[in-house]
Design an enzyme around this catalytic site. Structure first.
Site, PDB file in Angstrom:
ATOM      1  N   ASP A  12       0.945  -1.412   0.118  1.00  0.00           N
ATOM      2  CA  ASP A  12      -0.043  -0.063   0.159  1.00  0.00           C
ATOM      3  C   ASP A  12       0.842   1.357  -0.102  1.00  0.00           C
ATOM      4  OD1 ASP A  12      -2.116  -1.570   0.090  1.00  0.00           O
ATOM      5  OD2 ASP A  12      -2.798  -1.163   2.179  1.00  0.00           O
ATOM      6  N   GLY A  38      -3.488  -5.297   0.802  1.00  0.00           N
ATOM      7  CA  GLY A  38      -3.993  -6.362   0.244  1.00  0.00           C
ATOM      8  C   GLY A  38      -5.095  -6.904   1.106  1.00  0.00           C
ATOM      9  N   THR A 219     -21.846  -5.098   6.318  1.00  0.00           N
ATOM     10  CA  THR A 219     -21.151  -4.033   7.425  1.00  0.00           C
ATOM     11  C   THR A 219     -21.781  -2.706   7.049  1.00  0.00           C
ATOM     12  OG1 THR A 219     -19.250  -3.784   5.874  1.00  0.00           O
ATOM     13  CG2 THR A 219     -19.217  -5.359   7.739  1.00  0.00           C
ATOM     14  N   LEU A 220     -22.210  -1.866   8.080  1.00  0.00           N
ATOM     15  CA  LEU A 220     -22.791  -0.774   7.845  1.00  0.00           C
ATOM     16  C   LEU A 220     -22.053   0.361   8.554  1.00  0.00           C
ATOM     17  CD1 LEU A 220     -26.376  -1.964   9.342  1.00  0.00           C
ATOM     18  CD2 LEU A 220     -25.577  -1.625   6.864  1.00  0.00           C
ATOM     19  N   ASP A 245      -7.834   5.825  10.958  1.00  0.00           N
ATOM     20  CA  ASP A 245      -7.509   5.388   9.660  1.00  0.00           C
ATOM     21  C   ASP A 245      -8.593   4.157   9.553  1.00  0.00           C
ATOM     22  OD1 ASP A 245      -6.896   4.143   7.410  1.00  0.00           O
ATOM     23  OD2 ASP A 245      -4.666   4.262   7.975  1.00  0.00           O
ATOM     24  N   ASP A 251     -11.538  -5.594   6.472  1.00  0.00           N
ATOM     25  CA  ASP A 251     -10.664  -6.807   6.513  1.00  0.00           C
ATOM     26  C   ASP A 251     -10.533  -7.375   8.160  1.00  0.00           C
ATOM     27  OD1 ASP A 251     -10.294  -6.560   3.927  1.00  0.00           O
ATOM     28  OD2 ASP A 251      -8.453  -5.321   4.440  1.00  0.00           O
ATOM     29  N   ALA A 281      -9.219  -1.166  15.578  1.00  0.00           N
ATOM     30  CA  ALA A 281      -8.371  -1.295  14.194  1.00  0.00           C
ATOM     31  C   ALA A 281      -8.718   0.003  13.879  1.00  0.00           C
ATOM     32  CB  ALA A 281      -8.622  -2.022  13.412  1.00  0.00           C
TER      33      ALA A 281
HETATM   34  O1  RIB Z   1      -9.071  -3.366   2.533  1.00  0.00           O
HETATM   35  C1  RIB Z   1      -7.946  -2.335   2.348  1.00  0.00           C
HETATM   36  C2  RIB Z   1      -7.070  -2.920   1.239  1.00  0.00           C
HETATM   37  O2  RIB Z   1      -7.664  -2.821   0.066  1.00  0.00           O
HETATM   38  C3  RIB Z   1      -5.709  -2.224   1.209  1.00  0.00           C
HETATM   39  O3  RIB Z   1      -4.867  -2.909   2.062  1.00  0.00           O
HETATM   40  C4  RIB Z   1      -5.533  -2.352  -0.133  1.00  0.00           C
HETATM   41  O4  RIB Z   1      -4.253  -2.987  -0.524  1.00  0.00           O
HETATM   42  C5  RIB Z   1      -6.583  -2.688  -0.947  1.00  0.00           C
HETATM   43  O5  RIB Z   1      -6.486  -4.191  -1.306  1.00  0.00           O
END
Ligand code: RIB
Length: 306
Positions: A12, A38, A219-220, A245, A251, A281
């Site tokens: 990223d 990712g 998710t909302l 952030d 994720d 997070a």
């Molecule tokens: O969900 C966040 C991710 O989406 C980031 O880390 C970026 O790489 C994209 O895949």
């Protein structure tokens, strides 16, 4: 608990900006950093922090970014014996713009992650068949996602799909899922006309459940998460926290939910733990900012003094 994640691995490029650009805008960033990301890798790292043994199945390039991403897995204890290093392909990257309120906009160039193939998954058959849960997203080719889901189903392994970024999905794929996790926009995209003329998220979620997924979780954001399955519909509230952030918060939520699925826990209890993990997070920068299990449990119990 053994979990296998099949998905994307990116580096990223994170730009802090006062506001996300509208079409035609140029925005000056106040800072520029790089960090591992990712959706697949973020979810694998979250599972590990929450105590799972994790195997990652993915692809990086034979470049400096790829070496950094592999070293990150090693440092965090994520198994990467099924991460292929692709000669001649650059590692995937994402440009992540984060605004003053912590919201983000993301551009992805998948690079090597876009070459993850059904053959790669076949090569990781033992990791898929032997897992307590298999977790996927949609940043890798759909044929690879479909092949993984089919293999996991055949082995009787529960499958969680985070359909992000959203794209149309075949009915047989949706019907093979134990849990489908989407945000509001993704729910509407996947449901299409089935979301009704008013484009209702609740109608979209019901339509996705009707396509055969055992459970759907939407998710909302600050409003929590909507959990639907055969036993009914529940809204799990979000926690009010200071947002730094939001990158990777989804994720974190998905992976924490998958921990519960892998351990055979109640889905709504798992969603509550996932909401706590996501709340922690978003108070930290970066896409791999998930808490440990102890941190999430302490936060959920309110024992952190809030
Ligand atoms: O969900 C966040 C991710 O989406 C980031 O880390 C970026 O790489 C994209 O895949």
């Amino acid at each position: 608990m053994h979990a296998t994640v099949v998905g994307s691995i990116h580096l990223d490029w994170v730009l802090r900006v006062p506001a996300l650009p509208a079409p035609g805008d140029t925005v000056l960033a106040s800072s520029r950093t790089t960090s591992p990301g990712g959706k697949g890798a973020n979810q694998a790292v979250t599972l590990r922090r929450l105590g799972a043994q994790v195997e990652m199945v993915g692809v990086v390039g034979d470049d400096d970014a790829g070496r950094e991403l592999l070293a990150n897995f090693d440092a965090l204890g994520v198994g990467r014996g099924h991460v292929r290093v692709a000669a001649g392909e650059p590692s995937g990257i994402a440009v992540v713009a984060v605004d003053a309120s912590g919201d983000n906009g993301i551009l992805v160039a998948p690079g090597a992650s876009g070459t993850l193939s059904p053959a790669d998954v076949a090569g990781a058959a033992a990791a898929v068949d032997g897992a307590a849960v298999v977790l996927l997203q949609l940043e890798v080719p759909l044929e690879t996602v479909s092949a993984t889901v089919a293999a996991a189903r055949a082995a009787g392994v529960p499958v969680v799909l985070n359909a992000a970024p959203a794209r149309p999905l075949p009915d047989e794929l949706v019907a093979a899922l134990d849990v489908l996790v989407v945000n509001e926009g993704e729910a509407l995209t996947l449901a299409g006309a089935d979301a009704g003329p008013e484009r209702s998220v609740a109608a979209a979620a019901e339509a996705l459940l009707a396509r055969g997924a055992r459970a759907v979780v939407v998710t909302l954001g600050g409003d929590g998460a909507l959990v639907l399955d055969a036993s009914g519909r529940t809204v799990v509230p979000a926690h009010r926290v200071e947002v730094v952030d939001t990158t990777g918060a989804g994720d974190t939520f998905v992976a924490a939910l998958a921990v519960g699925v892998g351990e055979g826990r109640d889905l709504r209890d798992s969603a509550r733990l996932a909401a706590a993990a996501a709340a922690l997070a978003v108070q930290r920068p970066g896409a791999q900012s998930a808490p440990t299990l102890a941190e999430a449990q302490t936060f959920l119990s309110g024992a952190d003094g809030r």
